[in-house]
Design an enzyme around this catalytic site. Structure first.
Site, PDB file in Angstrom:
ATOM      1  CD  GLN A   1      -1.651   0.196   3.363  1.00 51.97           C
ATOM      2  OE1 GLN A   1      -2.400  -0.837   3.476  1.00 51.97           O
ATOM      3  NE2 GLN A   1      -1.520   0.760   4.467  1.00 51.97           N
ATOM      4  CB  THR A   2       1.562   3.599  -2.372  1.00 49.76           C
ATOM      5  OG1 THR A   2       2.801   2.527  -2.565  1.00 49.76           O
ATOM      6  CG2 THR A   2       2.301   4.870  -2.577  1.00 49.76           C
ATOM      7  CE1 TYR A   3      -2.541   5.614   3.895  1.00 48.16           C
ATOM      8  CE2 TYR A   3      -0.630   4.428   4.123  1.00 48.16           C
ATOM      9  CZ  TYR A   3      -1.879   4.523   4.413  1.00 48.16           C
ATOM     10  OH  TYR A   3      -2.523   3.790   5.401  1.00 48.16           O
ATOM     11  CG  LEU A   4      -2.286   7.556  -3.841  1.00 45.19           C
ATOM     12  CD1 LEU A   4      -3.834   7.414  -4.775  1.00 45.19           C
ATOM     13  CD2 LEU A   4      -1.037   7.230  -4.534  1.00 45.19           C
TER      14      LEU A   4
END
Length: 166
Positions: free
Chosen positions: A34-37
């Site tokens: 997961q990556t936070y945008l």
């Protein structure tokens, strides 16, 4: 917009004895990247790649969350692999990776997240109401309640990972 109501606990030991005794019944295992945008105060926007470890099926999601504490607003929807890859390429960040085990325990669904890049295992329990969450008495093996500890939130752990550049 939906509401996610959950409590989180710092799991100190994987409950293998409870699994072997049949008190915990495994449902599925996933590998999550997961990556936070975007992060702004109590709002977050993230993308995930979720791989089912038994079938190798992959799904991609985009999620908006708002709020702090036990209850937060949440909107999540599926996106294509192509869109996910474009997002990852555009942001150039390091995804937070973890193994998630979903299981049944005591007529509840629990999720155990074991993080790869840091020494942390978290057990989550979701609830239908805030009252139910507040009245829930966790067994000792769940560990310390970290539901309102921002230092263990996924976005904080992800942000620290970016700063370390791993």
């Amino acid at each position: 917009m939906g509401v996610e109501i959950e409590r989180k606990f710092m799991l100190t030991a994987y409950p293998i004895a409870l699994i072997q005794a049949g008190d915990i019944v495994m449902m599925k295992e996933q590998f999550i990247e997961q990556t936070y945008l975007a992060l702004d105060g109590d709002q977050e926007l993230r993308a995930r790649k979720i791989t089912d470890l038994s079938t190798n099926e992959v799904e991609y999601t985009h999620t908006f969350k708002k709020g702090w504490g036990l209850a937060r607003e949440e909107v999540e929807y599926h996106i294509s692999e192509g869109l996910y890859n474009q997002i990852m390429e555009a942001h150039g960040t390091i995804p937070l990776t973890k193994k998630r085990t979903t299981a049944a325990w005591n007529n509840r669904v629990i999720e155990i997240d074991e993080y790869d890049q840091i020494q942390l295992a978290v057990l989550e329990v979701e609830f239908l109401s805030l009252e139910e969450a507040e009245n829930f008495i966790a067994p000792e093996w769940f560990g310390r309640d970290i539901s309102t500890s921002k230092e263990y939130s996924n976005k904080k752990v992800w942000s620290d990972l970016q700063n370390r550049g791993e």
